[in-house]
Design a protein around this motif. Structure first.
Motif, PDB file in Angstrom:
ATOM      1  N   GLN A  87       0.834  -1.197   0.000  1.00 50.32           N
ATOM      2  CA  GLN A  87       0.000   0.000   0.000  1.00 50.32           C
ATOM      3  C   GLN A  87       0.867   1.245   0.000  1.00 50.32           C
ATOM      4  N   GLY A  88       1.890   1.200   0.801  1.00 55.47           N
ATOM      5  CA  GLY A  88       2.827   2.309   0.957  1.00 55.47           C
ATOM      6  C   GLY A  88       3.972   1.804   1.814  1.00 55.47           C
ATOM      7  N   ARG A  89       5.071   2.513   1.808  1.00 56.27           N
ATOM      8  CA  ARG A  89       6.266   2.024   2.491  1.00 56.27           C
ATOM      9  C   ARG A  89       6.022   1.834   3.981  1.00 56.27           C
ATOM     10  N   GLY A  90       6.377   0.663   4.482  1.00 51.83           N
ATOM     11  CA  GLY A  90       6.329   0.401   5.912  1.00 51.83           C
ATOM     12  C   GLY A  90       5.170  -0.429   6.390  1.00 51.83           C
ATOM     13  N   GLY A  91       4.039  -0.353   5.711  1.00 55.86           N
ATOM     14  CA  GLY A  91       2.844  -1.042   6.198  1.00 55.86           C
ATOM     15  C   GLY A  91       2.674  -2.441   5.688  1.00 55.86           C
ATOM     16  N   GLY A  92       3.775  -3.162   5.550  1.00 54.73           N
ATOM     17  CA  GLY A  92       3.742  -4.528   5.034  1.00 54.73           C
ATOM     18  C   GLY A  92       4.039  -4.546   3.546  1.00 54.73           C
ATOM     19  N   ALA A  93       4.812  -5.527   3.098  1.00 52.09           N
ATOM     20  CA  ALA A  93       5.185  -5.584   1.688  1.00 52.09           C
ATOM     21  C   ALA A  93       5.554  -7.004   1.287  1.00 52.09           C
ATOM     22  N   CYS A 109       7.917  -5.086   7.388  1.00 51.34           N
ATOM     23  CA  CYS A 109       8.062  -3.623   7.432  1.00 51.34           C
ATOM     24  C   CYS A 109       9.498  -3.255   7.090  1.00 51.34           C
ATOM     25  N   PHE A 110       9.698  -2.579   5.958  1.00 51.68           N
ATOM     26  CA  PHE A 110      11.036  -2.235   5.485  1.00 51.68           C
ATOM     27  C   PHE A 110      11.389  -0.766   5.713  1.00 51.68           C
ATOM     28  N   HIS A 111      10.444  -0.007   6.221  1.00 49.43           N
ATOM     29  CA  HIS A 111      10.664   1.427   6.389  1.00 49.43           C
ATOM     30  C   HIS A 111       9.665   1.929   7.411  1.00 49.43           C
ATOM     31  N   SER A 112      10.044   2.927   8.189  1.00 49.65           N
ATOM     32  CA  SER A 112       9.073   3.492   9.131  1.00 49.65           C
ATOM     33  C   SER A 112       9.309   4.977   9.339  1.00 49.65           C
ATOM     34  N   GLU A 113       8.247   5.743   9.191  1.00 47.77           N
ATOM     35  CA  GLU A 113       8.238   7.139   9.590  1.00 47.77           C
ATOM     36  C   GLU A 113       7.857   7.191  11.071  1.00 47.77           C
ATOM     37  N   SER A 114       7.959   8.364  11.664  1.00 42.48           N
ATOM     38  CA  SER A 114       7.735   8.481  13.102  1.00 42.48           C
ATOM     39  C   SER A 114       6.335   8.040  13.515  1.00 42.48           C
ATOM     40  N   ASP A 115       5.311   8.336  12.708  1.00 37.43           N
ATOM     41  CA  ASP A 115       3.957   7.920  13.071  1.00 37.43           C
ATOM     42  C   ASP A 115       3.786   6.406  12.969  1.00 37.43           C
ATOM     43  N   GLN A 116       4.436   5.804  11.991  1.00 34.74           N
ATOM     44  CA  GLN A 116       4.366   4.348  11.856  1.00 34.74           C
ATOM     45  C   GLN A 116       5.084   3.662  13.012  1.00 34.74           C
ATOM     46  N   LEU A 117       6.227   4.198  13.395  1.00 31.56           N
ATOM     47  CA  LEU A 117       6.992   3.620  14.490  1.00 31.56           C
ATOM     48  C   LEU A 117       6.208   3.709  15.792  1.00 31.56           C
ATOM     49  N   ALA A 118       5.512   4.818  15.997  1.00 26.13           N
ATOM     50  CA  ALA A 118       4.700   4.964  17.206  1.00 26.13           C
ATOM     51  C   ALA A 118       3.586   3.927  17.247  1.00 26.13           C
ATOM     52  N   ALA A 210       0.026  -4.292   8.155  1.00 26.12           N
ATOM     53  CA  ALA A 210      -1.026  -3.438   7.596  1.00 26.12           C
ATOM     54  C   ALA A 210      -1.990  -2.975   8.677  1.00 26.12           C
ATOM     55  N   ASP A 211      -2.324  -3.891   9.592  1.00 24.92           N
ATOM     56  CA  ASP A 211      -3.299  -3.580  10.644  1.00 24.92           C
ATOM     57  C   ASP A 211      -2.734  -2.661  11.720  1.00 24.92           C
ATOM     58  N   HIS A 212      -1.459  -2.824  12.061  1.00 26.02           N
ATOM     59  CA  HIS A 212      -0.922  -2.158  13.249  1.00 26.02           C
ATOM     60  C   HIS A 212       0.147  -1.095  12.958  1.00 26.02           C
ATOM     61  N   ILE A 213       0.630  -1.042  11.711  1.00 29.13           N
ATOM     62  CA  ILE A 213       1.591  -0.002  11.328  1.00 29.13           C
ATOM     63  C   ILE A 213       0.956   0.913  10.287  1.00 29.13           C
ATOM     64  N   THR A 216       2.135   5.733   6.238  1.00 23.66           N
ATOM     65  CA  THR A 216       2.396   6.976   6.964  1.00 23.66           C
ATOM     66  C   THR A 216       1.385   8.055   6.607  1.00 23.66           C
ATOM     67  N   GLU A 217       1.093   8.885   7.576  1.00 28.07           N
ATOM     68  CA  GLU A 217       0.225  10.033   7.350  1.00 28.07           C
ATOM     69  C   GLU A 217       1.043  11.286   7.093  1.00 28.07           C
ATOM     70  N   LYS A 218       2.354  11.154   7.144  1.00 30.08           N
ATOM     71  CA  LYS A 218       3.231  12.297   6.889  1.00 30.08           C
ATOM     72  C   LYS A 218       3.359  12.534   5.386  1.00 30.08           C
ATOM     73  N   LYS A 219       3.429  13.776   4.988  1.00 26.04           N
ATOM     74  CA  LYS A 219       3.587  14.113   3.593  1.00 26.04           C
ATOM     75  C   LYS A 219       5.031  13.879   3.164  1.00 26.04           C
TER      76      LYS A 219
END
Length: 221
Positions: A87-93, A109-118, A210-213, A216-219
């Protein structure tokens, strides 16, 4: 195009690119890359996307060019070809890669922004979701998968030193991977089943991400 395996020249192409990562080599061997690497990867992804994409994400084959803007290594080309459904980087791939070492398949999860990590740490902190992730990873490890990713050397702020899942909480990325050295199957339709079975094995891990990460909502900058 029906996937029939990567071309006989795929590994040779990347071995040459490792030795001479230059625009001249690329120009001289572009058709070899297109026929033996890129086109088969697109065909592989096209066959598997209807099975793994619905309700999860879209597939793409990554561009061969490296982003060298902030890199010390200014080599212009990647020495592998990768493709992903996400779907987008970090949320499962669902990831697959072919290069000089053969083929690698991975999920997670291959990448995480701060909101995903939280969100990841919030889920791991709960017994239900944290222990579910633990079991998924343990099961994959028992099947021969390597569990890896980037992680902090110290505990993340706000968590106790005796947290039962501190090892997971340290992670900033977390995924399972397995690989095969170059063999005959890489150049045959058998390779499709190898990837399909591997992606099926990481399906539940990807769904957890996908469910828990999530994405990202960051632009993007």
């Amino acid at each position: 195009m029906r996937f029939e395996g990567f071309g006989d020249g795929a590994v040779e192409f990347f071995e040459g690119l490792q030795a001479d990562n230059s625009k001249a080599y690329w120009a001289d061997n572009r058709e070899l890359y297109q026929e033996h690497v890129r086109a088969p990867m697109e065909a592989l992804l096209a066959e598997l996307e209807p099975e793994f994409g619905p309700g999860f994400g879209k597939g793409k084959v990554f561009r061969p060019f490296r982003d060298v803007r902030f890199a010390r290594d200014k080599s212009p080309y990647k020495t592998h070809c990768g493709a992903v459904i996400e779907q987008g980087r970090g949320g499962g791939a669902y990831y697959v890669q072919v290069g000089p070492e053969g083929m690698l398949v991975a999920g997670g999860c291959f990448h995480s922004e701060s909101d995903q990590l939280a969100r990841f740490r919030t889920a791991v902190d709960t017994e239900v979701h944290g222990e579910r992730l633990r079991k998924l990873l343990d099961d994959l490890a028992d099947q021969g998968w390597e569990i890896t990713g980037t992680a902090l050397q110290t505990r993340p702020r706000g968590f106790d030193a005796d947290h039962p899942r501190l090892d997971l909480l340290r992670h900033k990325t977390l995924y399972a991977a397995r690989s095969w050295e170059p063999d005959d199957a890489l150049h045959e339709r058998t390779c499709l089943q190898r990837v399909r079975e591997s992606w099926e094995a990481v399906r539940e891990l990807n769904q957890w991400c996908a469910d828990h990460i999530g994405v990202t909502e960051k632009k993007r900058r």
